[in-house]
Write an enzyme that holds these catalytic residues in place. Structure first.
Site, PDB file in Angstrom:
ATOM      1  N   GLY A 259       0.823  -1.206   0.000  1.00 48.83           N
ATOM      2  CA  GLY A 259       0.000   0.000   0.000  1.00 48.83           C
ATOM      3  C   GLY A 259       0.854   1.252   0.000  1.00 48.83           C
ATOM      4  CB  CYS A 266       0.646   1.599  17.147  1.00 49.93           C
ATOM      5  SG  CYS A 266      -0.565   2.004  18.419  1.00 49.93           S
ATOM      6  NE  ARG A 334      -3.306   9.113  17.390  1.00 47.20           N
ATOM      7  CZ  ARG A 334      -3.468   8.596  18.609  1.00 47.20           C
ATOM      8  NH1 ARG A 334      -2.648   8.949  19.584  1.00 47.20           N
ATOM      9  NH2 ARG A 334      -4.450   7.754  18.860  1.00 47.20           N
TER      10      ARG A 334
HETATM   11  N1  LIG Z   1      -4.309   3.611  19.790  1.00 47.89           N
HETATM   12  C1  LIG Z   1      -4.113   2.303  19.719  1.00 47.89           C
HETATM   13  O1  LIG Z   1      -4.643   1.628  18.857  1.00 47.89           O
HETATM   14  C2  LIG Z   1      -3.215   1.605  20.712  1.00 47.89           C
HETATM   15  C3  LIG Z   1      -3.244   0.213  20.802  1.00 47.89           C
HETATM   16  C4  LIG Z   1      -2.405  -0.432  21.720  1.00 47.89           C
HETATM   17  C5  LIG Z   1      -1.570   0.306  22.535  1.00 47.89           C
HETATM   18  N2  LIG Z   1      -1.558   1.659  22.425  1.00 47.89           N
HETATM   19  C6  LIG Z   1      -0.707   2.390  23.366  1.00 47.89           C
HETATM   20  O2  LIG Z   1      -1.537   2.799  24.459  1.00 47.89           O
HETATM   21  C7  LIG Z   1      -1.154   4.093  24.944  1.00 47.89           C
HETATM   22  C8  LIG Z   1      -2.318   5.070  24.832  1.00 47.89           C
HETATM   23  O3  LIG Z   1      -2.644   5.235  23.468  1.00 47.89           O
HETATM   24  P1  LIG Z   1      -3.987   5.991  23.009  1.00 47.89           P
HETATM   25  O4  LIG Z   1      -4.023   5.917  21.517  1.00 47.89           O
HETATM   26  O5  LIG Z   1      -5.139   5.482  23.802  1.00 47.89           O
HETATM   27  O6  LIG Z   1      -3.622   7.478  23.479  1.00 47.89           O
HETATM   28  P2  LIG Z   1      -4.474   8.817  23.364  1.00 47.89           P
HETATM   29  O7  LIG Z   1      -3.529   9.886  23.060  1.00 47.89           O
HETATM   30  O8  LIG Z   1      -5.656   8.575  22.454  1.00 47.89           O
HETATM   31  O9  LIG Z   1      -5.069   9.008  24.843  1.00 47.89           O
HETATM   32  C9  LIG Z   1      -4.278   9.258  25.966  1.00 47.89           C
HETATM   33  C10 LIG Z   1      -5.147   9.981  26.995  1.00 47.89           C
HETATM   34  O10 LIG Z   1      -4.421  10.105  28.212  1.00 47.89           O
HETATM   35  C11 LIG Z   1      -4.785  11.346  28.815  1.00 47.89           C
HETATM   36  N3  LIG Z   1      -3.789  11.714  29.833  1.00 47.89           N
HETATM   37  C12 LIG Z   1      -2.523  12.158  29.655  1.00 47.89           C
HETATM   38  N4  LIG Z   1      -1.938  12.392  30.858  1.00 47.89           N
HETATM   39  C13 LIG Z   1      -2.839  12.072  31.821  1.00 47.89           C
HETATM   40  C14 LIG Z   1      -2.823  12.073  33.230  1.00 47.89           C
HETATM   41  N5  LIG Z   1      -1.756  12.467  33.919  1.00 47.89           N
HETATM   42  N6  LIG Z   1      -3.927  11.679  33.883  1.00 47.89           N
HETATM   43  C15 LIG Z   1      -5.024  11.300  33.199  1.00 47.89           C
HETATM   44  N7  LIG Z   1      -5.103  11.271  31.850  1.00 47.89           N
HETATM   45  C16 LIG Z   1      -4.026  11.646  31.171  1.00 47.89           C
HETATM   46  C17 LIG Z   1      -4.864  12.299  27.644  1.00 47.89           C
HETATM   47  O11 LIG Z   1      -5.601  13.451  27.960  1.00 47.89           O
HETATM   48  C18 LIG Z   1      -5.542  11.411  26.590  1.00 47.89           C
HETATM   49  O12 LIG Z   1      -6.944  11.533  26.637  1.00 47.89           O
HETATM   50  C19 LIG Z   1       0.078   4.472  24.105  1.00 47.89           C
HETATM   51  O13 LIG Z   1       1.227   4.051  24.782  1.00 47.89           O
HETATM   52  C20 LIG Z   1      -0.101   3.664  22.822  1.00 47.89           C
HETATM   53  O14 LIG Z   1       1.122   3.405  22.184  1.00 47.89           O
HETATM   54  C21 LIG Z   1      -2.372   2.322  21.563  1.00 47.89           C
HETATM   55  O1  LIG Z   2      -1.287  -5.615   5.212  1.00 49.04           O
HETATM   56  C1  LIG Z   2      -1.347  -4.486   5.701  1.00 49.04           C
HETATM   57  C2  LIG Z   2      -1.918  -4.220   6.976  1.00 49.04           C
HETATM   58  C3  LIG Z   2      -1.922  -2.921   7.454  1.00 49.04           C
HETATM   59  N1  LIG Z   2      -1.410  -1.903   6.719  1.00 49.04           N
HETATM   60  C4  LIG Z   2      -1.380  -0.526   7.276  1.00 49.04           C
HETATM   61  O2  LIG Z   2      -0.790  -0.589   8.564  1.00 49.04           O
HETATM   62  C5  LIG Z   2      -1.309   0.445   9.407  1.00 49.04           C
HETATM   63  C6  LIG Z   2      -1.729  -0.100  10.750  1.00 49.04           C
HETATM   64  O3  LIG Z   2      -2.845  -0.933  10.591  1.00 49.04           O
HETATM   65  P1  LIG Z   2      -3.470  -1.803  11.789  1.00 49.04           P
HETATM   66  O4  LIG Z   2      -2.419  -2.632  12.368  1.00 49.04           O
HETATM   67  O5  LIG Z   2      -4.677  -2.486  11.283  1.00 49.04           O
HETATM   68  O6  LIG Z   2      -3.958  -0.652  12.790  1.00 49.04           O
HETATM   69  P2  LIG Z   2      -3.547  -0.142  14.245  1.00 49.04           P
HETATM   70  O7  LIG Z   2      -4.808   0.284  14.887  1.00 49.04           O
HETATM   71  O8  LIG Z   2      -2.438   0.839  14.098  1.00 49.04           O
HETATM   72  O9  LIG Z   2      -3.048  -1.430  15.063  1.00 49.04           O
HETATM   73  C7  LIG Z   2      -1.681  -1.773  15.246  1.00 49.04           C
HETATM   74  O10 LIG Z   2      -1.100  -1.015  16.293  1.00 49.04           O
HETATM   75  C8  LIG Z   2      -1.761  -1.170  17.575  1.00 49.04           C
HETATM   76  C9  LIG Z   2      -1.109  -0.219  18.555  1.00 49.04           C
HETATM   77  O11 LIG Z   2       0.045  -0.703  19.134  1.00 49.04           O
HETATM   78  C10 LIG Z   2      -1.640  -2.631  18.009  1.00 49.04           C
HETATM   79  O12 LIG Z   2      -2.279  -2.788  19.269  1.00 49.04           O
HETATM   80  C11 LIG Z   2      -2.290  -3.515  16.946  1.00 49.04           C
HETATM   81  O13 LIG Z   2      -2.153  -4.880  17.312  1.00 49.04           O
HETATM   82  C12 LIG Z   2      -1.603  -3.251  15.609  1.00 49.04           C
HETATM   83  O14 LIG Z   2      -2.209  -4.021  14.562  1.00 49.04           O
HETATM   84  C13 LIG Z   2      -2.443   1.091   8.607  1.00 49.04           C
HETATM   85  O15 LIG Z   2      -1.978   2.298   8.017  1.00 49.04           O
HETATM   86  C14 LIG Z   2      -2.751   0.082   7.502  1.00 49.04           C
HETATM   87  O16 LIG Z   2      -3.239   0.680   6.330  1.00 49.04           O
HETATM   88  C15 LIG Z   2      -0.845  -2.154   5.460  1.00 49.04           C
HETATM   89  O17 LIG Z   2      -0.358  -1.235   4.782  1.00 49.04           O
HETATM   90  N2  LIG Z   2      -0.837  -3.443   4.995  1.00 49.04           N
END
Ligand SMILES: NC(=O)c1ccc[n+]([C@@H]2O[C@H](COP(=O)([O-])OP(=O)(O)OC[C@H]3O[C@@H](n4cnc5c(N)ncnc54)[C@H](O)[C@@H]3O)[C@@H](O)[C@H]2O)c1
Ligand SMILES: O=c1ccn([C@@H]2O[C@H](COP(=O)(O)OP(=O)(O)O[C@H]3O[C@H](CO)[C@@H](O)[C@H](O)[C@H]3O)[C@@H](O)[C@H]2O)c(=O)[nH]1
Length: 446
Positions: A259, A266, A334
């Site tokens: 892609g 992440c 993002r």
């Molecule tokens: N977004 C995802 O798909 C995903 C998946 C797995 C893991 N993670 C990890 O999880 C963590 C959180 O990610 P997210 O996407 O949910 O973040 P986010 O930025 O969407 O949310 C974080 C929240 O924390 C709040 N915050 C910051 N400091 C604070 C404090 N002192 N007290 C209370 N609240 C506070 C912020 O206001 C914000 O609302 C990151 O480390 C990320 O890498 C994210």
């Molecule tokens: O074959 C593929 C699969 C995904 N993507 C791209 O990869 C990115 C991430 O996709 P996806 O992994 O589905 O979304 P996230 O929500 O970012 O989830 C990833 O990141 C999270 C935060 O850490 C983890 O918890 C998840 O397991 C991990 O899949 C996107 O831009 C997709 O378009 C590709 O280009 N090719």
């Protein structure tokens, strides 16, 4: 169980809502007052399918509450989840400011034994820093209170977050105390009844597992993008290659879709953070650096394909863009590939007409306001409006309504029948037969 979740972003809100859905009493805390008030009113600040319904239901049932005060929430429970952001710092390392702020606040307010669970994605050794931050606050207060720190990284994908949380492939738990282990086993029992999904390990092991998982998936994508770019030069159709290798069960079909680059909150930041961890341990993570480099280059591919057709000066050109979010099913912008594409198009003098079914409100914040004021970026009300008098159409995010569009209507709308398909959704042979100039990723058949 009574649970406090700190942070109400994607991870915190999903974690809180899903634990509440299983009958626990959860208080979600966030320092962002407007977010908390929105949640108290039953409104979800993010787009995540299914989340609004379970937040509302559990809030109504009194199992899911929201608060801006961590000390208040802490009084109700002895199990605290940290789910705040760990954004990339200037050198690519994970910025632990938010995590350690929460740890210190916990230390200032801890009254009795508690378990602090780190759900944020954090570098190896962070649990130690969390423990030290809490302990130093306890020491400053002159009190002795026992506590445990656990690592429980989250693996949810945006757009499928509820399902991923409720039906996880595995639940990784890094612990170093039997008391904490028992509590975590109890908490996750209902998520893992028929299949034992719980995997206990050392805390540092759990911390690295999270980065290794994301880096492996990012590597698969960058690898495929590299092969796709090669296939293009060889006149090979990457889609046949993808199916051919995916059928090997050792390789599998998932995460090998070429892609216009991976985005999201992440993969880009976690690959960079792991590279930085390598530097700290004087180890050259050359594969990861190549993964990151390939991804940066891949985000330029759509622009390059337009440049091949229009030349570097795109003044007077109009480009219709379908999809802005970093992937379908979310309004998260993002590191979205649309950002680099649109900024480059505008810099080359083109006008961009864009449409996304969900992410347009969020996307508006990601581009300079004057680009909208000067009409260089126009967000359209309908996917076909974005193609009116456009010199080319570019597919960036493969939302479902974009997958089987009306090509006859598109041909009539477009000034030139050019389709640049950043997600290989369309049949190049059929489009060629209909008179389109089609270019996918690794299937630029000319
Ligand atoms: N977004 C995802 O798909 C995903 C998946 C797995 C893991 N993670 C990890 O999880 C963590 C959180 O990610 P997210 O996407 O949910 O973040 P986010 O930025 O969407 O949310 C974080 C929240 O924390 C709040 N915050 C910051 N400091 C604070 C404090 N002192 N007290 C209370 N609240 C506070 C912020 O206001 C914000 O609302 C990151 O480390 C990320 O890498 C994210
Ligand atoms: O074959 C593929 C699969 C995904 N993507 C791209 O990869 C990115 C991430 O996709 P996806 O992994 O589905 O979304 P996230 O929500 O970012 O989830 C990833 O990141 C999270 C935060 O850490 C983890 O918890 C998840 O397991 C991990 O899949 C996107 O831009 C997709 O378009 C590709 O280009 N090719």
């Amino acid at each position: 169980m009574n649970i406090t979740v700190v942070g109400t972003g994607y991870v915190g809100l999903v974690t809180g809502a899903c634990f509440a859905e299983m009958g626990n009493s959860v208080t979600c805390v966030d320092t962002d007052e407007s977010k908390v008030h929105q949640l108290m009113d039953g409104n979800i600040p993010i787009y995540e399918p299914g989340l609004e319904a379970i937040v509302r239901e559990n809030n109504k049932a009194g199992r899911l509450l929201f608060n801006t005060s961590l000390p208040q929430a802490m009084q109700q429970s002895a199990l605290y989840f940290i789910a705040v952001g760990t954004p990339p710092g200037e050198n690519g390392s994970a910025d632990l400011t938010y995590v350690l702020n929460v740890a210190r606040e916990i230390g200032r307010n801890l009254q009795d034994y508690a378990i602090i669970v780190n759900k944020s994605t954090v570098p190896v050794g962070t649990a130690c820093k969390v423990r030290a931050a809490i302990q130093s606050e306890l020491d400053a207060r002159g009190v002795e209170i026992e506590f445990d720190v656990v690592s429980n990284p989250e693996f949810l994908k945006e757009g499928a977050a509820i399902d991923d949380f409720m039906r996880p492939d595995r639940i990784i738990i890094g612990v170093d105390s039997e008391r904490a282990r028992e509590k975590m086993a109890d908490l996750y029992h209902s998520f893992s009844r028929n299949h034992d999904k719980l995997m206990f390990m050392g805390i540092r092991d759990a911390e690295l597992t999270k980065y290794a998982a994301n880096a492996m998936l990012a590597t698969k994508i960058s690898f495929m993008n590299e092969v796709a770019n090669l296939a293009e030069r060889m006149g090979v159709d990457i889609e046949n290659v993808r199916k051919g290798i995916g059928s090997d069960s050792r390789i599998g079909y998932s995460f090998i879709y070429p892609g216009c680059g991976y985005g999201g909150s992440c993969f880009p930041k976690d690959v960079q953070a792991l590279i930085h961890m390598g530097d700290e341990f004087s180890f050259d993570t050359s594969i990861l650096r190549a993964v990151e480099e390939r991804n940066q280059a891949q985000k330029q591919r759509l622009f390059e394909k337009l440049e091949q057709r229009f030349g570097p000066d795109m003044s007077g050109r109009v480009v219709g863009v379908w999809g802005l979010a970093f992937k379908p099913g979310t309004d998260d912008m993002r590191e979205a590939s649309s950002i680099s594409l649109i900024n480059r198009l505008v810099a080359a003098g083109a006008t961009v007409r864009a449409y996304d079914p969900i992410a347009m409100d969020e996307a508006r914040r990601w581009f300079a306001p004057e680009l909208f004021e000067r009409g260089q970026i126009v967000f359209c009300d309908h996917q076909y409006d974005a193609l009116a008098d456009a010199d080319a159409m570019v597919l960036v995010t493969e939302w479902k309504p974009f997958r089987q569009p009306d090509f006859n209507a598109m041909k009539k709308l477009l000034k030139h029948p050019i389709i640049i398909d950043g997600r290989n959704q369309y049949d190049p042979y059929a489009l060629k037969a209909q008179g389109f100039d089609y270019a996918g990723i690794g299937r630029d058949l000319g």
